[in-house]
Design a protein around this motif. Sequence first.
Motif, short mmCIF file in Angstrom:
data_model
loop_
_atom_site.label_atom_id
_atom_site.label_comp_id
_atom_site.label_asym_id
_atom_site.label_seq_id
_atom_site.Cartn_x
_atom_site.Cartn_y
_atom_site.Cartn_z
N ALA A 167 0.93 -0.64 -0.35
CA ALA A 167 -0.24 0.42 -0.15
C ALA A 167 0.83 1.23 -0.51
O ALA A 167 0.64 2.04 -0.26
CB ALA A 167 -0.48 -0.32 1.22
N SER A 171 0.55 3.62 -3.39
CA SER A 171 -0.31 4.98 -2.72
C SER A 171 0.20 5.92 -3.97
O SER A 171 0.94 6.89 -4.09
CB SER A 171 -0.28 5.40 -1.59
N HIS A 173 -1.42 8.73 -2.54
CA HIS A 173 -0.99 9.65 -2.03
C HIS A 173 0.27 10.53 -1.48
O HIS A 173 1.39 9.57 -2.32
CB HIS A 173 -1.23 9.40 -0.66
N THR A 219 -6.92 1.98 4.26
CA THR A 219 -8.36 2.59 3.39
C THR A 219 -7.84 4.43 2.94
O THR A 219 -7.77 4.48 2.02
CB THR A 219 -9.27 3.11 4.61
N THR A 220 -6.39 4.55 4.17
CA THR A 220 -5.91 5.81 3.95
C THR A 220 -5.38 6.44 2.17
O THR A 220 -5.75 6.51 1.88
CB THR A 220 -5.60 6.56 5.25
N ASP A 222 -4.83 3.06 0.40
CA ASP A 222 -5.91 3.80 -1.35
C ASP A 222 -5.52 3.28 -2.50
O ASP A 222 -5.70 3.65 -3.04
CB ASP A 222 -7.36 4.61 -1.11
N ASP A 225 -5.73 -2.11 -6.34
CA ASP A 225 -5.66 -3.63 -5.94
C ASP A 225 -4.88 -4.29 -7.43
O ASP A 225 -5.72 -4.63 -8.05
CB ASP A 225 -6.91 -3.50 -5.39
#
Length: 352
Positions: A167, A171, A173, A219-220, A222, A225
């Motif tokens: 993740a 990510s 982010h 979750t944060t 995201d 997948d």
Amino acid sequence: MDAEEHLTRSSCADSIPCFFTFEYDHPAMNKLARKLLKAPRGVPGYLPLARKLHARSAAIVMYHGVAASELPVFNWCQLAAAEFEQQIAFLSREYNVLPLAELIQRMAGGQPFPLRATAITFDDGFSNVKDVAAPLLAKYQLPYTIFLVTSLVGTAQLAWPEQLYSAIARSAHREFSVGGMRFSLKTPEERSTTYRVLTHHMKALPFDEMDDMLQQTLTTLDAPDETPLLSVLGWDDVTNMSRSPLVDFGSHTHTHPILSRCSVERQGDELRTSRDILRERLGNAELFAYPNGRTEDFTRDTKKLLAESGYKCGLTTVAGTIKHSDDLYALRRVCVGADTTFDQFQCEMLGW
């Protein structure tokens, strides 16, 4: 993922190693050893001499995965293939590489180790052990043991540290907050630091709190997948590998919790469930490695449960070599990661 605390390693030159204290009790001998070991490692013949002097102890080497190509974000547990081959070629030349089961049998039966005895182990059962490490170990005809997290074998699931790693690596982010902490993901280096810090923090939490924080983080972040960056072996892989006389398998628990964070009842369930699955699939389950594996990650109750469940040993991530009289359920290992230089590796094989 059992050795994040080994991410930062000091140079062997920063301290005076004392291998004599593992085998000799005479103060004069220890004093002489300390003087001798102040000699620089660059002196020709120095390390070979040290290996001879330290030949009566044994080293259990701990790896996790061996990566065929560079990962997008540094992961201590994934050693480059070229560095792995350099290390095992060295072990093949300088050490007597035994199956772990034989090393344990010698300890339990009061038989001496061969000179410069060592055993090779892998924690977590990453599939790249089959794809990358196994062909190299076959090339040098070296035996090894793989410790499996039995709930993950044959599934697309990953242990929680690998979920977190994927993740963070993927990510979109550039920063995020969780648990009152704020992290930057602007560079691969920052992502690696975030992974290290978060993993270290989460391992210290009670299991339920750790899982809650993991889910919040996933979750944060995201992350997309996709095919996982790191995968584990399937049961077909395990069955096929077990046909080789070079390969043994052991337990790394059923779901990979830090056992000291669990109730005695949960610990027993983890050990027995993994044992039963391995016995059904492979016919035996006598070798065990603790998840995370620091001294505080298992208890006296854990060791008692291991013995009662039929396991013959418990391997830690406490750094060092072993001697014949050591506790079979608290065995030290030489912990090797992606930042372990060859010079450090040679020193650590001596218990330095």
